[in-house]
Design an enzyme around this catalytic site. Structure first.
Site, PDB file in Angstrom:
ATOM      1  N   PRO A   2       9.169  25.272  30.398  1.00 31.05           N
ATOM      2  CA  PRO A   2       7.869  24.582  30.344  1.00 31.05           C
ATOM      3  C   PRO A   2       6.838  25.382  29.544  1.00 31.05           C
ATOM      4  O   PRO A   2       6.711  26.583  29.711  1.00 31.05           O
ATOM      5  CB  PRO A   2       7.453  24.495  31.815  1.00 31.05           C
ATOM      6  N   GLU A   3       6.145  24.677  28.652  1.00 31.50           N
ATOM      7  CA  GLU A   3       5.076  25.289  27.861  1.00 31.50           C
ATOM      8  C   GLU A   3       3.752  24.661  28.302  1.00 31.50           C
ATOM      9  O   GLU A   3       3.715  23.900  29.256  1.00 31.50           O
ATOM     10  CB  GLU A   3       5.341  25.035  26.367  1.00 31.50           C
TER      11      GLU A   3
END
Ligand SMILES: [Zn+2]
Length: 272
Positions: A2-3
């Protein structure tokens, strides 16, 4: 992994479902998610606290609690928060259960166990947050900031975008997408970029991250929203994961190269 857009999507989901809720009990299934605290101390400190706000800094989720306490969460590779009003059976990937009031359960689920939950007394004491660079969607992302961070460096622009101490929240997927949008090759170094290219880069950073947030992030493998539904930005990626497919702009095959042990995807014609 996840960014920023995925973490922001999780934060928005949690803001709708857990804010103002009291943590009535905590159950830790795997201690390494909450190191260095023991599960007894972690449980004891959190039980009875009310979740006042849920916010984000870089890729960190921040639960501000009352009485004064902060829970910092980092999802790393496969961490996720699930909020449910059902009473599930503990699953082997469940790391911590937070009972909220009498109706809801917030589950920290993490298949690969790299995610972390950490308690700090206040945000000022959270060293990890102090080390982060600027928020790319804030007014602090200026041409001057990019000039200072990137223009003196002989490191590749791909690595500079991933450096969390310069601009926080960008990871491997969005670095490739941003550089495609800005028409800059990932092989260029920071000190090779012109002022016009830095201007384009600034615009592309904000454009791509905002577009990804609008689509609730990218679900290529594990990322899920708190209601366990997927994001949709994977349908709008232009280069990431598209090696050998035709560039949407010029039809040249997209190339995949390895930089610092990570894949970069780019169009050798559009990106110079
Ligand atoms: Zn192209």
């Amino acid at each position: 992994m996840p960014e920023l857009p995925e973490v922001e999507t999780v934060v928005r989901g949690l803001q709708k479902s857990v804010v103002s809720q009291q943590i009535t009990s905590v159950q830790v299934f795997r201690n390494n998610a909450i190191t260095p605290l023991s599960s007894e101390l972690f449980t004891q400190r959190l039980t009875g606290c009310t979740i006042e706000t849920v916010t984000r800094r870089g890729k960190y989720l921040i639960f501000q609690l009352k009485p004064q306490l902060c829970l910092l969460a980092h999802l790393r590779m496969t961490g996720k928060f699930i909020v449910t009003s059902l009473l599930p059976q503990p699953h082997k990937h469940h790391r911590v259960w937070f009972q909220l009031g009498h109706q809801q359960l917030m589950i920290f689920d993490d298949m690969r166990c790299f995610g972390t939950l950490e308690l700090v007394e206040s945000l000022e004491q959270a060293k990890k947050l102090q080390q982060l660079g600027i928020e790319p969607l804030s007014a602090k992302l200026t041409l001057n900031h990019l000039k200072n961070c990137f223009n003196k460096s002989s490191t590749t622009i791909k690595s500079l975008l991933l450096d969390q101490t310069k601009v926080a929240g960008i990871g491997n997927i969005y670095a490739s997408e941003i550089l495609f949008d800005a028409k800059i090759s990932p092989l260029r170094t920071g000190n090779q970029l012109s002022i016009q290219e830095l201007k384009n880069l600034k615009k592309s950073i904000q454009k791509i991250l905002k577009a990804a947030i609008d689509k609730n992030g990218t679900s290529i493998s594990d990322f899920r929203k708190v209601d366990e539904k997927t994001g949709e930005f994977q349908n709008f990626l232009k280069v990431y994961g598209k090696n050998e497919l035709a560039c949407s702009h010029c039809s040249t095959p997209i190339q995949r190269i390895i930089q610092q042990q990570r894949s970069s995807f780019f169009c050798p014609s559009c990106q110079q």
